[in-house]
Scaffold this motif. Sequence first.
Motif, PDB file in Angstrom:
ATOM      1  N   VAL A  93       0.841  -1.203   0.000  1.00 52.73           N
ATOM      2  CA  VAL A  93       0.000   0.000   0.000  1.00 52.73           C
ATOM      3  C   VAL A  93       0.872   1.247   0.000  1.00 52.73           C
ATOM      4  O   VAL A  93       0.568   2.234  -0.679  1.00 52.73           O
ATOM      5  N   GLY A  94       1.973   1.222   0.728  1.00 53.54           N
ATOM      6  CA  GLY A  94       2.882   2.367   0.739  1.00 53.54           C
ATOM      7  C   GLY A  94       3.502   2.632  -0.616  1.00 53.54           C
ATOM      8  O   GLY A  94       3.614   3.787  -1.050  1.00 53.54           O
ATOM      9  N   VAL A  95       3.897   1.570  -1.323  1.00 58.52           N
ATOM     10  CA  VAL A  95       4.450   1.740  -2.673  1.00 58.52           C
ATOM     11  C   VAL A  95       3.388   2.289  -3.614  1.00 58.52           C
ATOM     12  O   VAL A  95       3.658   3.188  -4.425  1.00 58.52           O
ATOM     13  N   ALA A  96       2.155   1.784  -3.521  1.00 60.07           N
ATOM     14  CA  ALA A  96       1.078   2.272  -4.384  1.00 60.07           C
ATOM     15  C   ALA A  96       0.775   3.747  -4.120  1.00 60.07           C
ATOM     16  O   ALA A  96       0.603   4.534  -5.063  1.00 60.07           O
ATOM     17  N   VAL A  97       0.742   4.137  -2.869  1.00 62.40           N
ATOM     18  CA  VAL A  97       0.502   5.544  -2.525  1.00 62.40           C
ATOM     19  C   VAL A  97       1.662   6.414  -3.006  1.00 62.40           C
ATOM     20  O   VAL A  97       1.462   7.533  -3.500  1.00 62.40           O
ATOM     21  N   GLY A  98       2.882   5.896  -2.896  1.00 63.60           N
ATOM     22  CA  GLY A  98       4.042   6.642  -3.394  1.00 63.60           C
ATOM     23  C   GLY A  98       3.997   6.854  -4.898  1.00 63.60           C
ATOM     24  O   GLY A  98       4.311   7.937  -5.395  1.00 63.60           O
ATOM     25  N   ILE A  99       3.609   5.823  -5.639  1.00 62.24           N
ATOM     26  CA  ILE A  99       3.503   5.957  -7.101  1.00 62.24           C
ATOM     27  C   ILE A  99       2.410   6.953  -7.467  1.00 62.24           C
ATOM     28  O   ILE A  99       2.596   7.781  -8.361  1.00 62.24           O
ATOM     29  N   CYS A 100       1.279   6.885  -6.771  1.00 63.15           N
ATOM     30  CA  CYS A 100       0.205   7.848  -7.039  1.00 63.15           C
ATOM     31  C   CYS A 100       0.645   9.272  -6.723  1.00 63.15           C
ATOM     32  O   CYS A 100       0.350  10.208  -7.484  1.00 63.15           O
ATOM     33  N   GLY A 101       1.340   9.449  -5.618  1.00 68.59           N
ATOM     34  CA  GLY A 101       1.835  10.781  -5.265  1.00 68.59           C
ATOM     35  C   GLY A 101       2.853  11.297  -6.263  1.00 68.59           C
ATOM     36  O   GLY A 101       2.838  12.478  -6.631  1.00 68.59           O
ATOM     37  N   MET A 102       3.740  10.414  -6.727  1.00 67.51           N
ATOM     38  CA  MET A 102       4.733  10.821  -7.720  1.00 67.51           C
ATOM     39  C   MET A 102       4.047  11.251  -9.019  1.00 67.51           C
ATOM     40  O   MET A 102       4.410  12.266  -9.620  1.00 67.51           O
ATOM     41  N   GLN A 103       3.031  10.502  -9.449  1.00 65.07           N
ATOM     42  CA  GLN A 103       2.321  10.855 -10.679  1.00 65.07           C
ATOM     43  C   GLN A 103       1.550  12.161 -10.512  1.00 65.07           C
ATOM     44  O   GLN A 103       1.476  12.972 -11.432  1.00 65.07           O
ATOM     45  N   LEU A 104       0.985  12.382  -9.337  1.00 63.93           N
ATOM     46  CA  LEU A 104       0.277  13.635  -9.075  1.00 63.93           C
ATOM     47  C   LEU A 104       1.223  14.823  -9.155  1.00 63.93           C
ATOM     48  O   LEU A 104       0.923  15.831  -9.807  1.00 63.93           O
ATOM     49  N   VAL A 105       2.387  14.714  -8.529  1.00 59.24           N
ATOM     50  CA  VAL A 105       3.366  15.807  -8.571  1.00 59.24           C
ATOM     51  C   VAL A 105       3.862  16.018  -9.995  1.00 59.24           C
ATOM     52  O   VAL A 105       4.019  17.155 -10.448  1.00 59.24           O
ATOM     53  N   ARG A 106       4.080  14.928 -10.732  1.00 55.69           N
ATOM     54  CA  ARG A 106       4.531  15.047 -12.125  1.00 55.69           C
ATOM     55  C   ARG A 106       3.487  15.759 -12.975  1.00 55.69           C
ATOM     56  O   ARG A 106       3.814  16.625 -13.788  1.00 55.69           O
ATOM     57  N   ASN A 107       2.212  15.414 -12.800  1.00 53.16           N
ATOM     58  CA  ASN A 107       1.168  16.053 -13.592  1.00 53.16           C
ATOM     59  C   ASN A 107       1.001  17.519 -13.229  1.00 53.16           C
ATOM     60  O   ASN A 107       0.829  18.357 -14.111  1.00 53.16           O
ATOM     61  N   ILE A 108       1.048  17.830 -11.952  1.00 55.84           N
ATOM     62  CA  ILE A 108       0.864  19.230 -11.556  1.00 55.84           C
ATOM     63  C   ILE A 108       2.035  20.088 -12.005  1.00 55.84           C
ATOM     64  O   ILE A 108       1.863  21.227 -12.420  1.00 55.84           O
ATOM     65  N   SER A 109       3.243  19.538 -11.947  1.00 53.69           N
ATOM     66  CA  SER A 109       4.411  20.369 -12.230  1.00 53.69           C
ATOM     67  C   SER A 109       4.793  20.421 -13.703  1.00 53.69           C
ATOM     68  O   SER A 109       5.309  21.437 -14.158  1.00 53.69           O
ATOM     69  N   THR A 110       4.569  19.354 -14.475  1.00 51.47           N
ATOM     70  CA  THR A 110       5.091  19.356 -15.845  1.00 51.47           C
ATOM     71  C   THR A 110       4.052  19.165 -16.936  1.00 51.47           C
ATOM     72  O   THR A 110       4.382  19.332 -18.105  1.00 51.47           O
ATOM     73  N   ASN A 111       2.820  18.793 -16.626  1.00 50.37           N
ATOM     74  CA  ASN A 111       1.824  18.577 -17.668  1.00 50.37           C
ATOM     75  C   ASN A 111       1.441  19.908 -18.308  1.00 50.37           C
ATOM     76  O   ASN A 111       1.053  20.845 -17.621  1.00 50.37           O
ATOM     77  N   PRO A 112       1.517  19.998 -19.650  1.00 42.77           N
ATOM     78  CA  PRO A 112       1.202  21.273 -20.296  1.00 42.77           C
ATOM     79  C   PRO A 112      -0.286  21.628 -20.246  1.00 42.77           C
ATOM     80  O   PRO A 112      -0.648  22.784 -20.426  1.00 42.77           O
ATOM     81  N   GLU A 113      -1.162  20.668 -19.987  1.00 50.62           N
ATOM     82  CA  GLU A 113      -2.594  20.956 -19.938  1.00 50.62           C
ATOM     83  C   GLU A 113      -3.065  21.376 -18.552  1.00 50.62           C
ATOM     84  O   GLU A 113      -4.198  21.830 -18.404  1.00 50.62           O
ATOM     85  N   VAL A 114      -2.233  21.232 -17.537  1.00 50.04           N
ATOM     86  CA  VAL A 114      -2.597  21.614 -16.173  1.00 50.04           C
ATOM     87  C   VAL A 114      -1.997  22.979 -15.894  1.00 50.04           C
ATOM     88  O   VAL A 114      -0.800  23.181 -16.010  1.00 50.04           O
ATOM     89  N   ARG A 115      -2.866  23.910 -15.522  1.00 45.25           N
ATOM     90  CA  ARG A 115      -2.411  25.276 -15.229  1.00 45.25           C
ATOM     91  C   ARG A 115      -2.830  25.623 -13.814  1.00 45.25           C
ATOM     92  O   ARG A 115      -4.011  25.703 -13.518  1.00 45.25           O
ATOM     93  N   VAL A 116      -1.864  25.811 -12.944  1.00 44.23           N
ATOM     94  CA  VAL A 116      -2.141  26.052 -11.536  1.00 44.23           C
ATOM     95  C   VAL A 116      -2.255  27.538 -11.252  1.00 44.23           C
ATOM     96  O   VAL A 116      -3.152  27.976 -10.530  1.00 44.23           O
TER      97      VAL A 116
END
Length: 89
Positions: A18-41
């Motif tokens: 469960v910890g590895v799964a939560v870590g992967i989800c968190g990593m993908q969330l940070v990647r999408n928020i910081s580098t995805n060109p379609e996400v504008r914060v």
Amino acid sequence: MASSRWIRPEVYPLFAAVGVAVGICGMQLVRNISTNPEVRVTKENRTAGILDNHAEGERYAEHGLRKFVRNKAPQIMPSINGFFSDPKY
């Protein structure tokens, strides 16, 4: 006590999975928020509307892991698969 019921050595692999799964989800969330060109914060970027920035989208889609596995065989254990499926052995 509840801690003696849930925290036993048999439960440690479940906590790890469960910890590895939560870590992967968190990593993908940070990647999408910081580098995805379609996400504008920020507000300034949101007011820009739809942008034709194909180079930025290509850079996001062609990340390092995809470049690493591009020319690899799509098998987990190619030597074992070859041993059982190749008639040369």
